[in-house]
Design a protein around this motif. Structure first.
Motif, PDB file in Angstrom:
ATOM      1  N   LEU A 131     -30.542 -34.012  40.646  1.00  0.00           N
ATOM      2  CA  LEU A 131     -29.698 -35.018  39.820  1.00  0.00           C
ATOM      3  C   LEU A 131     -28.344 -35.004  40.911  1.00  0.00           C
ATOM      4  N   ASN A 132     -28.026 -36.214  41.309  1.00  0.00           N
ATOM      5  CA  ASN A 132     -26.637 -36.684  42.057  1.00  0.00           C
ATOM      6  C   ASN A 132     -26.113 -37.676  41.411  1.00  0.00           C
ATOM      7  N   GLY A 133     -24.749 -37.132  40.888  1.00  0.00           N
ATOM      8  CA  GLY A 133     -23.911 -38.379  40.201  1.00  0.00           C
ATOM      9  C   GLY A 133     -22.705 -38.556  41.049  1.00  0.00           C
ATOM     10  N   GLY A 134     -22.435 -39.953  40.968  1.00  0.00           N
ATOM     11  CA  GLY A 134     -21.073 -40.256  41.861  1.00  0.00           C
ATOM     12  C   GLY A 134     -19.884 -39.848  41.000  1.00  0.00           C
ATOM     13  N   SER A 135     -18.798 -40.215  41.247  1.00  0.00           N
ATOM     14  CA  SER A 135     -17.552 -40.014  40.670  1.00  0.00           C
ATOM     15  C   SER A 135     -17.608 -40.104  39.334  1.00  0.00           C
ATOM     16  N   ASP A 136     -16.918 -39.364  38.485  1.00  0.00           N
ATOM     17  CA  ASP A 136     -16.944 -39.582  36.977  1.00  0.00           C
ATOM     18  C   ASP A 136     -18.104 -39.540  36.273  1.00  0.00           C
ATOM     19  N   THR A 137     -19.311 -38.669  36.966  1.00  0.00           N
ATOM     20  CA  THR A 137     -20.313 -38.621  36.131  1.00  0.00           C
ATOM     21  C   THR A 137     -20.575 -37.119  35.585  1.00  0.00           C
ATOM     22  N   GLY A 138     -19.423 -36.299  35.872  1.00  0.00           N
ATOM     23  CA  GLY A 138     -19.501 -34.867  35.198  1.00  0.00           C
ATOM     24  C   GLY A 138     -18.117 -34.558  34.914  1.00  0.00           C
ATOM     25  N   GLU A 139     -17.911 -33.259  34.179  1.00  0.00           N
ATOM     26  CA  GLU A 139     -16.745 -32.971  34.064  1.00  0.00           C
ATOM     27  C   GLU A 139     -16.325 -31.277  34.321  1.00  0.00           C
ATOM     28  N   TYR A 140     -15.576 -30.886  34.904  1.00  0.00           N
ATOM     29  CA  TYR A 140     -15.597 -29.420  35.051  1.00  0.00           C
ATOM     30  C   TYR A 140     -14.050 -28.860  34.983  1.00  0.00           C
ATOM     31  N   ASP A 141     -13.687 -27.792  34.743  1.00  0.00           N
ATOM     32  CA  ASP A 141     -12.500 -27.166  34.342  1.00  0.00           C
ATOM     33  C   ASP A 141     -12.299 -26.202  35.641  1.00  0.00           C
ATOM     34  N   PHE A 142     -11.745 -27.006  36.872  1.00  0.00           N
ATOM     35  CA  PHE A 142     -11.773 -26.318  38.013  1.00  0.00           C
ATOM     36  C   PHE A 142     -10.679 -25.107  37.902  1.00  0.00           C
ATOM     37  N   ASN A 143      -9.611 -24.998  37.153  1.00  0.00           N
ATOM     38  CA  ASN A 143      -8.629 -24.263  37.494  1.00  0.00           C
ATOM     39  C   ASN A 143      -8.563 -23.210  36.058  1.00  0.00           C
ATOM     40  N   ASN A 144      -9.566 -23.346  35.239  1.00  0.00           N
ATOM     41  CA  ASN A 144      -9.740 -22.365  34.073  1.00  0.00           C
ATOM     42  C   ASN A 144      -8.672 -22.751  33.293  1.00  0.00           C
ATOM     43  N   ASP A 145      -7.805 -23.615  33.182  1.00  0.00           N
ATOM     44  CA  ASP A 145      -6.850 -23.844  32.123  1.00  0.00           C
ATOM     45  C   ASP A 145      -7.174 -24.550  30.916  1.00  0.00           C
ATOM     46  N   GLY A 146      -8.483 -24.815  30.719  1.00  0.00           N
ATOM     47  CA  GLY A 146      -8.937 -25.624  29.094  1.00  0.00           C
ATOM     48  C   GLY A 146      -8.993 -26.856  29.267  1.00  0.00           C
ATOM     49  N   ASN A 147      -8.642 -27.672  30.573  1.00  0.00           N
ATOM     50  CA  ASN A 147      -8.677 -29.037  30.725  1.00  0.00           C
ATOM     51  C   ASN A 147      -9.860 -29.476  31.755  1.00  0.00           C
ATOM     52  N   PHE A 148     -10.780 -30.179  31.147  1.00  0.00           N
ATOM     53  CA  PHE A 148     -11.820 -30.670  32.026  1.00  0.00           C
ATOM     54  C   PHE A 148     -11.209 -31.828  32.912  1.00  0.00           C
ATOM     55  N   GLU A 149     -11.711 -31.858  34.073  1.00  0.00           N
ATOM     56  CA  GLU A 149     -11.478 -32.942  34.979  1.00  0.00           C
ATOM     57  C   GLU A 149     -12.775 -33.615  35.363  1.00  0.00           C
ATOM     58  N   SER A 150     -12.747 -34.866  35.499  1.00  0.00           N
ATOM     59  CA  SER A 150     -13.905 -35.961  35.986  1.00  0.00           C
ATOM     60  C   SER A 150     -14.156 -35.301  37.297  1.00  0.00           C
ATOM     61  N   CYS A 151     -15.531 -35.530  37.340  1.00  0.00           N
ATOM     62  CA  CYS A 151     -15.947 -35.011  38.849  1.00  0.00           C
ATOM     63  C   CYS A 151     -17.387 -35.666  39.069  1.00  0.00           C
ATOM     64  N   SER A 152     -17.806 -35.459  40.271  1.00  0.00           N
ATOM     65  CA  SER A 152     -19.152 -35.621  40.670  1.00  0.00           C
ATOM     66  C   SER A 152     -20.102 -34.385  40.245  1.00  0.00           C
ATOM     67  N   VAL A 153     -21.534 -34.584  40.229  1.00  0.00           N
ATOM     68  CA  VAL A 153     -22.171 -33.160  39.977  1.00  0.00           C
ATOM     69  C   VAL A 153     -23.408 -33.421  40.977  1.00  0.00           C
ATOM     70  N   HIS A 154     -24.117 -32.353  41.333  1.00  0.00           N
ATOM     71  CA  HIS A 154     -25.166 -32.213  42.219  1.00  0.00           C
ATOM     72  C   HIS A 154     -26.096 -31.019  41.500  1.00  0.00           C
ATOM     73  N   PHE A 155     -27.041 -31.330  41.027  1.00  0.00           N
ATOM     74  CA  PHE A 155     -27.865 -30.078  40.122  1.00  0.00           C
ATOM     75  C   PHE A 155     -29.409 -30.167  41.212  1.00  0.00           C
ATOM     76  N   ILE A 156     -29.796 -28.918  41.039  1.00  0.00           N
ATOM     77  CA  ILE A 156     -31.279 -28.796  41.418  1.00  0.00           C
ATOM     78  C   ILE A 156     -31.805 -27.741  40.548  1.00  0.00           C
ATOM     79  N   PHE A 157     -32.715 -28.290  39.705  1.00  0.00           N
ATOM     80  CA  PHE A 157     -33.344 -27.433  38.465  1.00  0.00           C
ATOM     81  C   PHE A 157     -34.838 -27.385  39.053  1.00  0.00           C
ATOM     82  N   GLU A 158     -35.296 -25.985  38.734  1.00  0.00           N
ATOM     83  CA  GLU A 158     -36.769 -25.636  38.739  1.00  0.00           C
ATOM     84  C   GLU A 158     -37.484 -25.302  37.637  1.00  0.00           C
ATOM     85  N   ARG A 159     -38.496 -25.976  37.400  1.00  0.00           N
ATOM     86  CA  ARG A 159     -39.356 -25.636  36.132  1.00  0.00           C
ATOM     87  C   ARG A 159     -39.279 -23.932  35.878  1.00  0.00           C
ATOM     88  N   SER A 160     -38.976 -23.562  34.574  1.00  0.00           N
ATOM     89  CA  SER A 160     -39.162 -21.933  34.465  1.00  0.00           C
ATOM     90  C   SER A 160     -40.402 -21.868  33.488  1.00  0.00           C
TER      91      SER A 160
END
Length: 160
Positions: A131-160
Motif C-alpha cells: 500500500l502506497n499512500g500520498g500525502s495525508d493518507t496516514g498519521e505518525y508521531d515523529f517526535n514522540n510528543d503525543g501529537n500525530f502528524e499527517s504523512c504519507s505511508v508505504h506498507f509491505i505486508f506478507e501473509r503469515s
C-alpha cells in the motif's frame, strides 16, 4: 396555448437534463474490484511500515519494531504498530474499493474518520500486499510528543 407549450418544453428539457445526468462522476464503494476484498482475510506481517513527511521518514520495521494486521473477510481490519521507542498501539478501519469513472481505487475508511476514506496505490499477488499512500493518507508521531502528524505511508505486508 403557446405559453403552455413553452412551459411543457421547458419542463421536459429540465427533466431530460436530470435524467441524462450520468452517475459516472459519483463515487461507488464496493467490496469487489480488481480482486474481492474478502481475499485479504487473515493475518499479515509487515516487512515495511514507513511513514514520511517532507524530509523525515521512519520505517518501524527497519528500525527493529513490528507491524501486524488482521483482516476479516468483510474488509474490517486491525493494524498493530509496535515501534521500538514507544508503546505499541492499534489503528483500525475497513478496506474497500472506490469505483470512480470506471476505475477502481483501493481505499481505507479509517475508524477515526468515519464517512471519509483515503485511496492508496496497491499491489497484491495473494501473499504480498503493498500500500502506497500520498500525502495525508496516514498519521505518525515523529517526535514522540503525543501529537500525530499527517504523512504519507508505504506498507509491505506478507501473509503469515
Amino acid at each position: 396555448m403557446k405559453r403552455l407549450l413553452n412551459f411543457f418544453i421547458l419542463i421536459s428539457l429540465i427533466s431530460f437534463t436530470f435524467a441524462c445526468n450520468s452517475d459516472e462522476d459519483e463515487d461507488e464503494l464496493t467490496k469487489n474490484g480488481p480482486f474481492a476484498i474478502s481475499e485479504l482475510a487473515g493475518s499479515w506481517d509487515a516487512t515495511k511500515a514507513q511513514f514520511s513527511v517532507n524530509a523525515t521518514s521512519v520505517d518501524i520495521v527497519q528500525d527493529g519494531g513490528s507491524a501486524e494486521m488482521t483482516v476479516q473477510s468483510s474488509g474490517r481490519f486491525i493494524l498493530t504498530l509496535d515501534p521500538v521507542d514507544r508503546d505499541a498501539y492499534t489503528v483500525s478501519g475497513e478496506m474497500i474499493w472506490e469505483k470512480w469513472q470506471g476505475t477502481y481505487y483501493f481505499a481505507i475508511i479509517w475508524d477515526d474518520y468515519p464517512g471519509d476514506w483515503d485511496t492508496y496505490g496497491h499491489t497484491y499477488d495473494g501473499n504480498t500486499l503493498t500500500l502506497n499512500g500520498g500525502s495525508d493518507t496516514g498519521e505518525y508521531d515523529f517526535n514522540n510528543d503525543g501529537n500525530f502528524e499527517s504523512c504519507s505511508v508505504h506498507f509491505i505486508f506478507e501473509r503469515s
